[in-house]
Motif scaffolding. Structure first.
Motif, short mmCIF file in Angstrom:
data_model
loop_
_atom_site.label_atom_id
_atom_site.label_comp_id
_atom_site.label_asym_id
_atom_site.label_seq_id
_atom_site.Cartn_x
_atom_site.Cartn_y
_atom_site.Cartn_z
N SER A 1 0.83 -1.21 0.00
CA SER A 1 0.00 0.00 0.00
C SER A 1 0.85 1.25 0.00
CB SER A 1 -0.92 0.00 1.23
OG SER A 1 -0.15 -0.04 2.43
N TRP A 2 2.18 1.09 -0.18
CA TRP A 2 3.09 2.22 -0.18
C TRP A 2 4.10 2.04 -1.32
CZ3 TRP A 2 3.35 -1.94 3.02
CH2 TRP A 2 4.56 -2.65 3.06
N SER A 3 4.81 3.11 -1.63
CA SER A 3 5.80 3.05 -2.70
C SER A 3 6.98 3.95 -2.35
CB SER A 3 5.17 3.53 -4.02
OG SER A 3 6.09 3.48 -5.07
N PRO A 4 8.22 3.48 -2.66
CA PRO A 4 8.56 2.16 -3.19
C PRO A 4 8.42 1.08 -2.13
CG PRO A 4 10.55 3.41 -2.71
CD PRO A 4 9.41 4.35 -2.51
N PRO A 5 8.14 -0.18 -2.53
CA PRO A 5 7.84 -1.24 -1.57
C PRO A 5 9.08 -1.86 -0.96
CG PRO A 5 7.72 -2.13 -3.78
CD PRO A 5 8.03 -0.65 -3.93
N GLY A 6 9.96 -1.05 -0.40
CA GLY A 6 11.20 -1.55 0.16
C GLY A 6 11.18 -1.55 1.66
N ASP A 7 12.34 -1.81 2.24
CA ASP A 7 12.45 -1.89 3.69
C ASP A 7 12.58 -0.51 4.31
OD1 ASP A 7 12.34 -3.75 5.69
OD2 ASP A 7 14.51 -3.83 5.99
N VAL A 8 13.08 0.47 3.56
CA VAL A 8 13.21 1.83 4.06
C VAL A 8 11.98 2.61 3.64
CG1 VAL A 8 14.63 3.91 4.12
CG2 VAL A 8 15.72 1.66 3.87
N VAL A 9 10.95 2.61 4.50
CA VAL A 9 9.70 3.30 4.19
C VAL A 9 9.77 4.66 4.87
CG1 VAL A 9 7.19 3.21 4.30
CG2 VAL A 9 8.51 1.09 4.14
N SER A 10 9.97 5.70 4.08
CA SER A 10 10.20 7.03 4.65
C SER A 10 9.82 8.09 3.64
CB SER A 10 11.66 7.19 5.07
OG SER A 10 12.52 6.94 3.98
#
Length: 406
Positions: A379-388
Motif C-alpha cells: 500500500s506504499w511506494s517504493p515497496p522496500g524496507d526503508v519506508v520514509s
C-alpha cells in the motif's frame, strides 16, 4: 574545525547557542539555527534530508556519526527468497547532498544546560538544537542459542538451508526474548527455512516461542491472523504468551509450564537496550523518553528519534516517522513556516515467506496496531524496507545513478 561549530581548543572560550549571538528568532539567535544530528542510520539521515527540505537556509546542520557508511538492504518483489545484496552509501555524500557537514565521531555526553555535546574523541560541539538518532544497544539474550543478526541473514539462511536439505537439522526453535525487539526477521527466517525444507522433501519441525499474545501482535488482530495462517500452512508451530530459557544447547524451558523442548538448532533475536548517553534523562531500560513531538522533556531543545527512543516498536519506518516529527519541530524553531505535528505512527513492512512476499500495514497505538492489513500488494511506494518520506526516494535516486553508471 567544523565551520560554525565550537570545538575544544587550548585557551579558546566555548560559545554555545545561547552565548554566541543575540536573542532573536524564537529566543534562540539571529543567524541560522545550529543543529547537531547524532547518528548514522535511517533516523539520522531522514532527519538531515527533512531539514534540508523544511528549513534550508535557516539551519546549519552538522551530522555526527561513528560510521562512514550507511548500509541498507532494499527488498525487491523480484527477489522474494533473499534479502538482496546489501548496498553501501558514503555518509559524506548523503550529508553533502542534504547541505550538512559530517564529523565521524561517537557521542559521549550532553551538557544540556550549556547546550554542548561532548564526543568520545574530546570534541566540544555547541548547538542551538540537538537531535539524537543513535542506535540501541544489541545484546544476546541466550548463551546457548545463535543470536540473529540481520547483517548476516543471507549467510545464515544459506547454512541452515543446506543443513536442513542434508538432514543434519530436523528441528529448529525460534526464540523471541521478553525485552523490546523487532520480531519480524525471525518470522521471515522461520517461513523461508520451512519453504526450503518442503522444496527438498524434508520433514522439519519448526517452533516459534514468543511472549507476544499472537504472531506479530504489533500489527494488530487482522494482520496477525493472516501471519498465523501462513505459519500454520508452512508447518511452523507458534507458542504465544510464552517465555523461553535455554539452560543448555538444544534445550528450551517454557514458562508458563513445567516442560522442556529439544531442538537441533536454536535461533534467537537479540535484546535491545537504550544507549544510556551520559547527561540525558533515562527512560525504561535506558531508552530516551520523548513527548508527542519527539522532544526530550526538561532538557531544552533536544529531540530524539529511532531505536534509542522509548517506544515499543523498533523499525526503520517508525524511526523515519519520528525523525520527520523532530525535523518539523526543529524547522519551526528555526523560523520556517511549518507547524509542528505530533507523532502518529503508521507501520509498513514486507514479510518474506519463501514464496510470494506479504505486505503488512497498521496504525500503531499502545504498542499494538489497529486498522491492520496483510496483503499481497504493498500500500506504499517504493515497496522496500526503508519506508520514509525523504530517505527512500533519495536512495532510489542514488540506485538509479548506479544503474545508469553501470
Amino acid at each position: 574545525m567544523v565551520a560554525g561549530y565550537c570545538r575544544d581548543m587550548p585557551n579558546a572560550s566555548l560559545a554555545t547557542g545561547r552565548e554566541a549571538s543575540k536573542t532573536g528568532r524564537n529566543g534562540v539567535g539571529e543567524g541560522p539555527l545550529r543543529v547537531v544530528v547524532v547518528g548514522g542510520g535511517i533516523a539520522a539521515l531522514e532527519l538531515v534530508l527533512a531539514l534540508d527540505d523544511l528549513a534550508a537556509g535557516l539551519t546549519e546542520v552538522l551530522l555526527i556519526a561513528p560510521n562512514r557508511e550507511f548500509v541498507y538492504r532494499p527488498h525487491s518483489a523480484k527477489e522474494p527468497f533473499g534479502y538482496g545484496r546489501p548496498r553501501r552509501r558514503q555518509l559524506r555524500r548523503i550529508a553533502r547532498d542534504a547541505g550538512a557537514e559530517l564529523l565521524v565521531e561517537a557521542p559521549a555526553r550532553v551538557d544540556s544546560a550549556r547546550q554542548v555535546l561532548y564526543t568520545a574523541g574530546g570534541e566540544r560541539i555547541a548547538y542551538d538544537a540537538l537531535a539524537l538518532a543513535v542506535a540501541a544497544e544489541i545484546k544476546p539474550r541466550f548463551e546457548h542459542a545463535l543470536t540473529l543478526d540481520e547483517r548476516y541473514m543471507d549467510e545464515l539462511l544459506g547454512v541452515l538451508a543446506k543443513e536442513v536439505e542434508q538432514g543434519i537439522v530436523r528441528s529448529i526453535g525460534f526464540l523471541i526474548p521478553g525485552r523490546i525487539s523487532w520480531p519480524l526477521p525471525l518470522y521471515e527466517l522461520a517461513l523461508m527455512i520451512a519453504a526450503r525444507a518442503e522444496a527438498a522433501g524434508v520433514k522439519l519441525r519448526g517452533t516459534i516461542v514468543t511472549p507476544e499474545d499472537m504472531p506479530l501482535a504489533i500489527f494488530g488482530q487482522r494482520a496477525s491472523d493472516g501471519v498465523a495462517r501462513l505459519l500454520a500452512e508452512a508447518g511452523v508451530k507458534t507458542l504465544a504468551s510464552a517465555y523461553a530459557e535455554v539452560p543448555k544447547p538444544g534445550c528450551v524451558w517454557i514458562e508458563p509450564g513445567d516442560g522442556h523442548l529439544q531442538f537441533d538448532r536454536l535461533i534467537a533475536l537479540p535484546e535491545l537496550h537504550g544507549p544510556a548517553l551520559l547527561g540525558m534523562p533515562e527512560g525504561h531500560d535506558g531508552f530516551i523518553r520523548v513527548d508527542r513531538f519527539c522532544q526530550v522533556p526538561d532538557v531544552g531543545p533536544i529531540f530524539a528519534a529511532g531505536d534509542a527512543v522509548e517506544f515499543p516498536v523498533k523499525h526503520g519506518g517508525i524511526s523515519a516517522q519520528q525523525a520527520d516529527v523532530a525535523a518539523c519541530a526543529i524547522a519551526a524553531l528555526a523560523g520556517a513556516s511549518v507547524q509542528p505535528r505530533p507523532f502518529e505512527p503508521v507501520m509498513h513492512a514486507m514479510l518474506l515467506t519463501g514464496g510470494a512476499p506479504r505486505y503488512l500495514s497498521a496504525r500503531i497505538t499502545g504498542g499494538h496496531g489497529f486498522s491492520s492489513v496483510l496483503s499481497r500488494v504493498p500500500s506504499w511506494s517504493p515497496p522496500g524496507d526503508v519506508v520514509s518520506k525523504y530517505l527512500a526516494a533519495y536512495l532510489e535516486a542514488l540506485d538509479g545513478e548506479t544503474t545508469e553508471a553501470g
